[in-house]
Design an enzyme around this catalytic site. Structure first.
Site, mmCIF file in Angstrom:
data_model
loop_
_atom_site.group_PDB
_atom_site.id
_atom_site.type_symbol
_atom_site.label_atom_id
_atom_site.label_comp_id
_atom_site.label_asym_id
_atom_site.label_seq_id
_atom_site.Cartn_x
_atom_site.Cartn_y
_atom_site.Cartn_z
ATOM 1 N N ASP A 43 -8.007 2.715 8.431
ATOM 2 C CA ASP A 43 -7.046 2.583 7.331
ATOM 3 C C ASP A 43 -7.696 1.919 6.112
ATOM 4 O OD1 ASP A 43 -6.178 2.303 10.015
ATOM 5 O OD2 ASP A 43 -4.184 1.663 9.428
ATOM 6 N N ILE A 68 -7.227 8.551 11.502
ATOM 7 C CA ILE A 68 -8.252 9.532 11.120
ATOM 8 C C ILE A 68 -7.870 10.195 9.801
ATOM 9 C CG2 ILE A 68 -9.498 11.600 11.860
ATOM 10 C CD1 ILE A 68 -8.869 10.781 14.768
ATOM 11 N N TYR A 101 -7.585 -10.791 10.626
ATOM 12 C CA TYR A 101 -8.174 -9.865 11.598
ATOM 13 C C TYR A 101 -9.694 -9.944 11.494
ATOM 14 C CZ TYR A 101 -3.528 -7.654 12.029
ATOM 15 O OH TYR A 101 -2.190 -7.414 12.252
ATOM 16 N N ARG A 134 -3.096 9.372 12.510
ATOM 17 C CA ARG A 134 -2.974 8.939 11.114
ATOM 18 C C ARG A 134 -4.162 8.088 10.681
ATOM 19 N NH1 ARG A 134 2.532 7.061 9.926
ATOM 20 N NH2 ARG A 134 2.024 4.855 10.142
ATOM 21 N N TYR A 183 0.812 -1.214 0.000
ATOM 22 C CA TYR A 183 0.000 0.000 0.000
ATOM 23 C C TYR A 183 0.844 1.262 0.000
ATOM 24 C CZ TYR A 183 0.649 0.867 5.067
ATOM 25 O OH TYR A 183 1.164 1.145 6.309
ATOM 26 N N HIS A 243 -10.497 -6.015 7.855
ATOM 27 C CA HIS A 243 -9.260 -5.384 7.400
ATOM 28 C C HIS A 243 -8.336 -6.412 6.747
ATOM 29 C CE1 HIS A 243 -6.564 -2.018 7.167
ATOM 30 N NE2 HIS A 243 -5.585 -2.738 7.665
ATOM 31 N N LYS A 244 -8.247 -7.575 7.324
ATOM 32 C CA LYS A 244 -7.496 -8.692 6.755
ATOM 33 C C LYS A 244 -8.215 -9.980 7.161
ATOM 34 C CE LYS A 244 -3.023 -6.330 7.404
ATOM 35 N NZ LYS A 244 -1.669 -6.401 7.990
ATOM 36 N N ASP A 274 -4.947 -3.970 2.571
ATOM 37 C CA ASP A 274 -3.777 -3.125 2.323
ATOM 38 C C ASP A 274 -3.175 -3.364 0.941
ATOM 39 O OD1 ASP A 274 -3.963 -1.974 4.809
ATOM 40 O OD2 ASP A 274 -2.368 -3.162 5.725
#
Length: 645
Positions: A165, A237, A158, A235, A58, A154-155, A108
């Site tokens: 993000d 946010i 996860y 970061r 990413y 997210h992954k 990502d």
């Protein structure tokens, strides 16, 4: 230390900073300086962090998008070539991607897909390879595991977790892909991803957004009642704010979710302003804990907030006064984080290396955790957003000239069609949306960066269709060989356009060589203003002998072309001029540009559509030509001719 001595030191430090900032500005824009510095340090490939081998990542995608922004703003082909060279190290002939694994379902891995879409929209041979690679990433999103309410994990490793993000990682790519390849149904899903974050991760008291939300509440970092992580990491946010303003670039104007997303950035903007450090203008690593021991001003988040606030205010999503927060933030970034090295390259300091949750060793999302991660110099997660922010601040300095003005491009007299990227039929050739060599996308982007609105005019010119148009551009009217049923310029059209110009409209007439443009009827319109396109062709260029298309801007033409000195126009039709028209640029006895003051309005004419992408994007002609700069000069001049209403 005495008070007077302390004051003297502070004044000296301020003068040093100011002189440094001014010297940066006098050399070249900081966006270009930072992009060039990055490319000098990563000549052949992009290495991320402490990696010793390149991989699909990413941070790579973030940097390629930053470099693309510099390309779009400068027309320097080297930036596109860098993007393509990097992507070509990964994308194989069959569209597979080296080092990428779809089965990891790691969101990502999506951001480099934006570069794939950029490349695919250019005029290139064998570009279907990039489309196939983008299809792989789209397939991942289609199959990405989701929460019970439909939010992306997210992954895969996860489960049930939505991270801020992830909105940046997945949604701008998804939005552009959906627009390009006609997946309107997916826009609802994109809006849903943001809605779920607003529903579950926004703090009711502060308006700040927690880093992540665990639907299962099983993670030790997750609040057992709310599922939220413990802290407000700046970061995270920042990723969210960038995602909002970038997705809006592609979400159709008529989509019901558009006001919803604008509402989210409108809600967030005053929160960001509230937590901006009043002294420095920057933002803290843990955004709401500025006075707490150990906290520090952090570069990447500060750059992200500047970009989001500047862009959102420029595009009217939030009130204009937030542009001042962005300006102050950028000044703080330059003062606190930007460093010029002995070798002339720029560096960016104080970017936190990473911020995560869970994993091994376990990251618990507390204040102490976010302060424990190392701080890096020239971390890509800081450099990329710095370029994003710099571009927006540079635009803000010059976009007053086009504010509240509309530039309309004719799609009625010029109406050629071809098979589009999504398999359907699309209009092309000198259109705003066409990013291939045949289009006017880059010149349109110049107008937009100067503050103007660009629109198409698909119907015949009438008082109604021209009512809200300030600059009206007619390019290369179709012949019968180009369009089965062309619209020739008629007397009604001429009467409507003449009345509009006389009242203060600015008209641009761009013909073409006589073999490729319907000249006779177009000349009836031009004649009204003392202009005729002749049957002569000049600047006939053989192959790549580009000097045969050279025109030098003389001193008397600098009232329009203030920066460009050497331009390229091939196979153009010179003009014949009678009052009220006047020749503006003459070469070898031929009138190249003509202008005509007519009533309150102005007409500019040239015998070629010389500012289409092929001759302004830096990829085709010799780099000594300055068509991109000339296009910006001309756009600025045309906008300044608009009569105040």
């Amino acid at each position: 230390m005495t008070h007077s001595l302390l004051r003297s030191i502070r004044i000296t430090a301020f003068i040093f900073w100011l002189s440094t900032a001014l010297s940066f500005a006098q050399e070249m824009p900081l966006s270009r300086q930072m992009a060039d510095s990055f490319m000098a340090r990563h000549k052949d490939s992009i290495l991320v962090g402490k990696n010793t081998q390149t991989k699909w990542d990413y941070e790579q995608g973030l940097m390629l998008k930053a470099i693309e922004k510099v390309w779009n703003r400068t027309g320097e082909g080297k930036y596109f070539e860098y993007i393509k060279k990097d992507i070509d190290q990964y994308v194989r002939a069959d569209g597979s991607i080296r080092t990428y694994r779809q089965d990891e379902f790691n969101i990502d891995n999506i951001p480099p897909g934006r570069a794939l879409l950029t490349i695919y929209q250019q005029s290139l041979p064998d570009k279907e390879t990039y489309k196939k690679a983008a299809d792989l990433l789209w397939k991942q999103l289609e199959q990405q595991p989701r929460t019970k309410e439909g939010g992306y994990w997210h992954k895969k490793r996860y489960p049930y977790q939505m991270w801020l993000d992830g909105l940046f990682m997945g949604e701008p790519f998804a939005a552009e892909y959906s627009l390009l390849f006609n997946h309107p149904e997916h826009f609802d899903d994109i809006v849903k991803q943001f809605a779920l974050i607003e529903k579950y991760a926004v703090d009711e008291k502060t308006g700040l957004v927690y880093h992540a939300y665990d639907e299962s509440r099983e993670q030790p970092w997750a609040d057992k009642k709310t599922g939220r992580s413990p802290s407000f990491w700046a970061r995270a946010i920042g990723w969210y704010a960038i995602a909002l303003v970038d997705v809006l670039d592609y979400l159709p104007a008529e989509h019901p979710g558009r006001p919803q997303l604008i509402g989210y950035i409108s809600r967030l903007a005053p929160v960001l302003a509230k937590y901006q450090d009043k002294t420095s203008g920057a933002w803290y690593q843990v955004i709401d804990q500025g006075s707490r021991e150990g906290n520090y001003l952090e570069a990447s988040a500060s750059c992200m907030f500047v970009y989001a606030l500047a862009k959102a205010s420029r595009l009217g999503y939030i009130p204009e006064h937030f542009a001042e927060n962005a300006k102050k933030g950028y000044e703080g970034i330059v003062k606190n984080f930007v460093e010029k090295e002995a070798d002339g390259l720029l560096s960016l300091n104080k970017t936190v290396s990473v911020g995560g949750l869970g994993g091994t060793p376990y990251r618990d999302g507390t204040y102490a955790y976010y302060l424990s991660e190392p701080i890096r110099k020239n971390d890509l997660k800081g450099i990329g957003p710095f370029i994003f922010a710099s571009i927006e601040i540079e635009i803000a300095k010059e976009n007053a000239v086009g504010k509240h003005k509309t530039v309309g491009l004719d799609y009625y007299f010029n109406h050629e069609s071809r098979k589009g990227l999504n398999g359907g039929t699309e209009q092309f050739h000198y259109t705003w949306q066409d990013r291939m060599h045949s289009g006017f996308w880059l010149w349109g982007n110049t107008y937009r960066e100067l503050g103007a609105k660009t629109v198409s005019i698909p119907s015949k010119p009438t008082a109604a269709s021209l009512k809200n148009i300030d600059v009206y551009i007619i390019v290369d009217p179709d012949t019968k060989k180009e369009t089965p049923d062309p619209h020739f310029v008629g007397q009604e059209d001429i009467a409507a356009i003449e009345k509009w110009v006389k009242a203060g409209g600015v008209l641009v007439l761009m013909a073409n060589d006589t073999a490729n443009c319907e000249i006779p009827h177009f000349n009836q319109l031009a004649k009204t203003f003392g202009i005729q396109f002749t049957n002569k062709n000049r600047n006939m260029v053989q192959g790549t002998q580009f000097e045969q298309g050279k025109l030098v801007i003389p001193a008397e033409a600098t009232s329009i072309f203030k920066t460009a000195q050497k331009i390229y126009i091939k196979e153009l039709s010179p003009l014949s001029i009678t009052p009220p028209a006047k020749p503006f640029l003459t070469e070898g006895g031929d009138v190249i540009f003509g202008i005509s003051k007519y009533g309150k309005g102005m007409v500019f004419a040239v015998g070629d559509p010389w500012l289409y992408n092929e001759y302004v994007d830096g990829r085709r002609i010799d780099t000594s030509f300055e068509n991109f700069e000339a296009g910006k000069d001309l756009a600025g001049w045309l906008l300044k001719q608009v009569v105040k209403k």
